[in-house]
Design an enzyme around this catalytic site. Structure first.
Site, PDB file in Angstrom:
ATOM      1  N   PRO A 157      16.524  59.284  50.202  1.00 38.17           N
ATOM      2  CA  PRO A 157      16.323  58.327  49.102  1.00 38.17           C
ATOM      3  C   PRO A 157      16.112  56.898  49.623  1.00 38.17           C
ATOM      4  O   PRO A 157      15.912  56.693  50.822  1.00 38.17           O
ATOM      5  CB  PRO A 157      17.647  58.430  48.340  1.00 38.17           C
ATOM      6  CG  PRO A 157      18.668  58.680  49.406  1.00 38.17           C
ATOM      7  CD  PRO A 157      17.964  59.447  50.503  1.00 38.17           C
ATOM      8  N   TRP A 158      16.232  55.923  48.720  1.00 40.52           N
ATOM      9  CA  TRP A 158      15.858  54.548  49.050  1.00 40.52           C
ATOM     10  C   TRP A 158      17.033  53.599  49.229  1.00 40.52           C
ATOM     11  O   TRP A 158      16.857  52.439  49.577  1.00 40.52           O
ATOM     12  CB  TRP A 158      14.944  53.974  47.944  1.00 40.52           C
ATOM     13  CG  TRP A 158      15.440  54.274  46.551  1.00 40.52           C
ATOM     14  CD1 TRP A 158      14.948  55.232  45.714  1.00 40.52           C
ATOM     15  CD2 TRP A 158      16.519  53.648  45.837  1.00 40.52           C
ATOM     16  NE1 TRP A 158      15.663  55.250  44.531  1.00 40.52           N
ATOM     17  CE2 TRP A 158      16.633  54.284  44.581  1.00 40.52           C
ATOM     18  CE3 TRP A 158      17.404  52.610  46.132  1.00 40.52           C
ATOM     19  CZ2 TRP A 158      17.582  53.927  43.624  1.00 40.52           C
ATOM     20  CZ3 TRP A 158      18.360  52.254  45.188  1.00 40.52           C
ATOM     21  CH2 TRP A 158      18.439  52.910  43.953  1.00 40.52           C
ATOM     22  N   LYS A 182      10.532  63.217  55.113  1.00 42.08           N
ATOM     23  CA  LYS A 182       9.895  62.571  53.959  1.00 42.08           C
ATOM     24  C   LYS A 182      10.759  61.395  53.514  1.00 42.08           C
ATOM     25  O   LYS A 182      11.785  61.560  52.859  1.00 42.08           O
ATOM     26  CB  LYS A 182       9.741  63.540  52.774  1.00 42.08           C
ATOM     27  CG  LYS A 182       8.810  62.928  51.728  1.00 42.08           C
ATOM     28  CD  LYS A 182       8.968  63.517  50.353  1.00 42.08           C
ATOM     29  CE  LYS A 182       9.782  62.709  49.411  1.00 42.08           C
ATOM     30  NZ  LYS A 182       9.409  61.307  49.197  1.00 42.08           N
ATOM     31  N   PRO A 183      10.315  60.164  53.844  1.00 44.85           N
ATOM     32  CA  PRO A 183      11.053  58.990  53.370  1.00 44.85           C
ATOM     33  C   PRO A 183      10.861  58.827  51.871  1.00 44.85           C
ATOM     34  O   PRO A 183       9.985  59.452  51.266  1.00 44.85           O
ATOM     35  CB  PRO A 183      10.391  57.821  54.112  1.00 44.85           C
ATOM     36  CG  PRO A 183       9.543  58.426  55.182  1.00 44.85           C
ATOM     37  CD  PRO A 183       9.182  59.793  54.695  1.00 44.85           C
ATOM     38  N   GLU A 257      23.266  66.115  49.669  1.00 42.22           N
ATOM     39  CA  GLU A 257      24.140  64.961  49.434  1.00 42.22           C
ATOM     40  C   GLU A 257      23.669  64.325  48.143  1.00 42.22           C
ATOM     41  O   GLU A 257      22.580  63.734  48.098  1.00 42.22           O
ATOM     42  CB  GLU A 257      24.040  63.956  50.582  1.00 42.22           C
ATOM     43  CG  GLU A 257      24.666  64.438  51.872  1.00 42.22           C
ATOM     44  CD  GLU A 257      26.133  64.768  51.736  1.00 42.22           C
ATOM     45  OE1 GLU A 257      26.797  64.230  50.829  1.00 42.22           O
ATOM     46  OE2 GLU A 257      26.613  65.601  52.518  1.00 42.22           O
ATOM     47  N   CYS A 291      25.866  56.046  46.379  1.00 42.38           N
ATOM     48  CA  CYS A 291      26.435  57.299  45.871  1.00 42.38           C
ATOM     49  C   CYS A 291      27.950  57.197  45.880  1.00 42.38           C
ATOM     50  O   CYS A 291      28.636  57.839  45.098  1.00 42.38           O
ATOM     51  CB  CYS A 291      25.981  58.457  46.731  1.00 42.38           C
ATOM     52  SG  CYS A 291      26.219  58.132  48.479  1.00 42.38           S
ATOM     53  N   GLU A 390      26.701  58.552  36.719  1.00 44.97           N
ATOM     54  CA  GLU A 390      26.432  57.658  37.838  1.00 44.97           C
ATOM     55  C   GLU A 390      25.473  56.566  37.369  1.00 44.97           C
ATOM     56  O   GLU A 390      24.411  56.876  36.820  1.00 44.97           O
ATOM     57  CB  GLU A 390      25.805  58.464  38.975  1.00 44.97           C
ATOM     58  CG  GLU A 390      25.523  57.634  40.190  1.00 44.97           C
ATOM     59  CD  GLU A 390      24.971  58.469  41.333  1.00 44.97           C
ATOM     60  OE1 GLU A 390      23.981  59.199  41.106  1.00 44.97           O
ATOM     61  OE2 GLU A 390      25.503  58.386  42.442  1.00 44.97           O
TER      62      GLU A 390
HETATM   63  P1  NAD Z   1      15.740  61.053  43.993  1.00 43.33           P
HETATM   64  O1  NAD Z   1      16.440  62.349  43.846  1.00 43.33           O
HETATM   65  O2  NAD Z   1      14.873  60.583  42.915  1.00 43.33           O
HETATM   66  O3  NAD Z   1      14.822  61.081  45.313  1.00 43.33           O
HETATM   67  C1  NAD Z   1      15.330  61.419  46.580  1.00 43.33           C
HETATM   68  C2  NAD Z   1      14.188  61.917  47.447  1.00 43.33           C
HETATM   69  O4  NAD Z   1      13.701  63.145  46.901  1.00 43.33           O
HETATM   70  C3  NAD Z   1      12.989  60.972  47.487  1.00 43.33           C
HETATM   71  O5  NAD Z   1      12.423  60.993  48.780  1.00 43.33           O
HETATM   72  C4  NAD Z   1      12.034  61.610  46.473  1.00 43.33           C
HETATM   73  O6  NAD Z   1      10.682  61.305  46.691  1.00 43.33           O
HETATM   74  C5  NAD Z   1      12.301  63.084  46.707  1.00 43.33           C
HETATM   75  N1  NAD Z   1      11.920  63.944  45.591  1.00 43.33           N
HETATM   76  C6  NAD Z   1      11.752  63.612  44.279  1.00 43.33           C
HETATM   77  N2  NAD Z   1      11.385  64.700  43.560  1.00 43.33           N
HETATM   78  C7  NAD Z   1      11.334  65.740  44.424  1.00 43.33           C
HETATM   79  C8  NAD Z   1      11.052  67.129  44.283  1.00 43.33           C
HETATM   80  N3  NAD Z   1      10.720  67.662  43.111  1.00 43.33           N
HETATM   81  N4  NAD Z   1      11.149  67.917  45.382  1.00 43.33           N
HETATM   82  C9  NAD Z   1      11.509  67.410  46.584  1.00 43.33           C
HETATM   83  N5  NAD Z   1      11.766  66.098  46.789  1.00 43.33           N
HETATM   84  C10 NAD Z   1      11.693  65.262  45.714  1.00 43.33           C
HETATM   85  O7  NAD Z   1      16.883  59.999  44.357  1.00 43.33           O
HETATM   86  P2  NAD Z   1      16.732  58.422  44.559  1.00 43.33           P
HETATM   87  O8  NAD Z   1      16.503  57.793  43.235  1.00 43.33           O
HETATM   88  O9  NAD Z   1      15.756  58.161  45.665  1.00 43.33           O
HETATM   89  O10 NAD Z   1      18.197  58.068  45.100  1.00 43.33           O
HETATM   90  C11 NAD Z   1      19.290  57.873  44.255  1.00 43.33           C
HETATM   91  C12 NAD Z   1      20.165  59.108  44.209  1.00 43.33           C
HETATM   92  O11 NAD Z   1      20.538  59.505  45.537  1.00 43.33           O
HETATM   93  C13 NAD Z   1      21.468  58.878  43.487  1.00 43.33           C
HETATM   94  O12 NAD Z   1      21.734  59.920  42.603  1.00 43.33           O
HETATM   95  C14 NAD Z   1      22.503  58.867  44.609  1.00 43.33           C
HETATM   96  O13 NAD Z   1      23.783  59.235  44.230  1.00 43.33           O
HETATM   97  C15 NAD Z   1      21.923  59.794  45.591  1.00 43.33           C
HETATM   98  N6  NAD Z   1      22.447  59.514  46.932  1.00 43.33           N
HETATM   99  C16 NAD Z   1      23.423  60.319  47.442  1.00 43.33           C
HETATM  100  C17 NAD Z   1      23.968  60.059  48.698  1.00 43.33           C
HETATM  101  C18 NAD Z   1      25.068  60.925  49.285  1.00 43.33           C
HETATM  102  O14 NAD Z   1      25.336  60.804  50.479  1.00 43.33           O
HETATM  103  N7  NAD Z   1      25.728  61.777  48.522  1.00 43.33           N
HETATM  104  C19 NAD Z   1      23.502  58.980  49.431  1.00 43.33           C
HETATM  105  C20 NAD Z   1      22.507  58.181  48.877  1.00 43.33           C
HETATM  106  C21 NAD Z   1      21.977  58.461  47.623  1.00 43.33           C
END
Ligand code: NAD
Length: 486
Positions: A157-158, A182-183, A257, A291, A390
């Site tokens: 994620p970002w 995949k960033p 995660e 998170c 969240e």
């Molecule tokens: P997101 O789930 O929208 O995206 C995460 C990643 O998944 C991105 O690279 C995105 O492009 C990719 N993605 C999106 N749709 C996909 C699909 N259908 N198949 C495969 N990959 C796909 O999350 P976000 O908005 O980037 O990040 C925020 C979330 O991440 C929050 O819910 C946060 O709690 C969680 N997070 C958890 C931890 C942890 O260690 N538990 C750490 C950081 C963030």
């Protein structure tokens, strides 16, 4: 060596072997502090994913059979390369994510520590390989091998771009896996810079491949690919479920995660000043986009009034603004979508009858950028979205409790169980509470320090598996026993 920080040219967002490609679907990258376009990155799609997986598969035979000692050398060179480029990487983190420069510095230091830690673990692999297994009979002999599990997909994620990547990439490389990374499409710049440092450090071509792009264009085909042995994903629960569903079709391993709704418990004998400091750190660091944000704050009844007043004062004093300005303590949210999501949560909270103590919208004097002031709610209903979902922004809710058992029950309520913080002078009581919490990490009287040696991950729907420590390495290894007769 590093990609330009501001440029009108399309940056290459795909790395296949040693080749950078820029001609895929363009991703517009924004500086959240100014809302200005800072880069256009050529992303990937299903065809690029195929090329990346084939490149990783071709590199696997050699990298997977290299010695741990060699992999340790490469990981250490990567760590030194990151150290040499610390300032540039910090600037990219701040510009692309919006976090204050000091926080970006801590991120880069964490990445360096992670590569060094897994270099040490890689170094230890050779001596541990083929260890005899003690058996209850003498007519058989057995040895144990730990082997890399194959081509792995890392999806991140970002919110802590390079950190989340390092927690996956360093152990995957140490184990001998080859990688397609995949960033996040929101923050690709730090990872692209990191990749160039990694190549310069001498990682063989094809061991790391990168495909920037959206979840649907890149993440989905990557999660479904039959030649990917394992997916390590960090992100939202909704996407985590989709990744797991796709992975199920080819029975691949998954580490997830996901989200959190974590608690900070202020026990009746707590040092109030420390409790206030840890509350603001746990709720507002990285603008609450963590998170592990301890956005549920539970305070012993007799401390509640004084505590709320102090948290409110401290939250109002937080300096919000341009991450490059000295003294700024909190930056903007990462993009417009996140800004609107957090404001919608605040609006729902107000509609549910919660009491707004401070914040609640854009800070004064910041007309541009995705800024939300540190926000504190009290009188939060237990069935409200504010209490249960969240928020991923600078919003905390405070409730008081009567007994220790009530505090534990409130903290454990819900589907998540990532982390918790306990504040209290009586170590026995604080440890008793820590032991009763359903969370993968509990800090007592401490900020959210994370060491590469301690496991990262949570209970319930927060995680599957653990990152960091030897568990992070084991996640990328298969176990093989060789049992011989005679
Ligand atoms: P997101 O789930 O929208 O995206 C995460 C990643 O998944 C991105 O690279 C995105 O492009 C990719 N993605 C999106 N749709 C996909 C699909 N259908 N198949 C495969 N990959 C796909 O999350 P976000 O908005 O980037 O990040 C925020 C979330 O991440 C929050 O819910 C946060 O709690 C969680 N997070 C958890 C931890 C942890 O260690 N538990 C750490 C950081 C963030």
């Amino acid at each position: 060596m590093l990609p330009p920080e501001c440029s009108s040219e399309v940056l290459a967002g795909v790395l296949i072997g040693e080749q950078w490609l820029a001609d895929g679907p363009p991703l517009e990258v924004i500086n959240p502090s100014t809302e200005a376009l800072i880069a256009t990155v050529g992303g990937g799609n299903a065809e690029t994913v195929e090329l990346a997986v084939q490149s990783a598969a071709a590199a696997f035979a050699q990298w997977s059979t290299s010695t741990g000692a060699l992999r340790a050398q490469v990981l250490r060179r990567i760590a030194r390369g990151i150290q040499q480029n610390r300032q540039t990487l910090m600037a990219l983190q701040s510009r692309n994510n919006g976090k204050p420069l000091a926080e970006a510095g801590l991120d880069v230091d964490d990445v360096i520590a992670t590569f060094d830690y897994y270099a040490d673990l890689a170094q230890g692999l050779d001596a541990a390989q083929d260890r005899d297994v003690e058996l209850p009979v003498s007519d058989y002999a057995a040895r144990l091998r730990r082997e890399p599990c194959g081509v792995v997909a890392l999806i991140v994620p970002w919110n802590f771009p390079m950190v989340t990547t390092a927690w996956k990439l360093a152990p995957a490389l140490a184990a001998g896996c080859t990688v397609v990374l995949k960033p996040s499409e929101v923050t690709p710049l730090p990872e692209l810079a990191l990749a160039r440092i990694i190549l310069e450090a001498g990682l063989p071509a094809g061991v790391l491949n990168i495909v920037c792009g959206t979840g649907l264009a890149v993440g989905a085909p990557l999660s479904a690919h039959s030649q990917v042995a394992k997916i390590s994903f960090t992100g939202s629960n909704a996407v985590g479920v989709q990744v797991m569903q796709r992975a199920a079709e080819t029975v691949k391993g998954v580490s997830l995660e996901l989200g959190g709704k974590s608690s900070l418990i202020v026990l009746e004998d707590a040092d109030l000043e420390l409790a206030v400091e840890l509350t603001c750190g746990g709720g507002f660091y990285n603008a609450g986009q963590m998170c592990s944000a301890t956005s549920r704050v539970l305070v012993a009844e007799h401390l509640a009034d004084a505590f709320v007043a102090k948290v409110r004062a401290r939250a109002q004093a937080i300096i919000v603004g341009d991450p490059f300005v000295d003294g700024v303590q909190m930056g903007a949210l990462v993009n417009r979508a996140q800004y609107e999501r957090v404001l919608a949560h605040i609006a729902r909270g107000l509609a549910s009858g919660a009491r707004l103590e401070c914040g609640g919208g854009r800070p004064q004097g910041l007309a541009q950028g995705f800024y939300v002031a540190p926000t504190v709610f009290t009188d939060v209903a237990l069935d409200s979205s504010l209490w249960n979902e969240e928020i991923f922004g600078p919003v905390i809710c405070i409730r008081s409790f009567g007994t220790e058992a009530e505090a534990i029950a409130l903290a454990n309520q819900g589907d998540f169980g990532l982390v918790a913080t306990v504040v209290g002078r009586d170590r026995v009581a604080a440890n008793r509470v820590a032991d009763a919490l359903q969370a993968g990490m509990v800090w007592i009287n401490a900020p959210q320090v994370i060491f590469p040696q301690t496991a990262w991950g949570g209970y319930k729907q927060s995680s599957i598996g653990r990152e960091l420590g030897p568990w992070g390495l084991a996640a990328f290894q298969e176990l093989k026993h060789v049992v011989s007769a005679g």
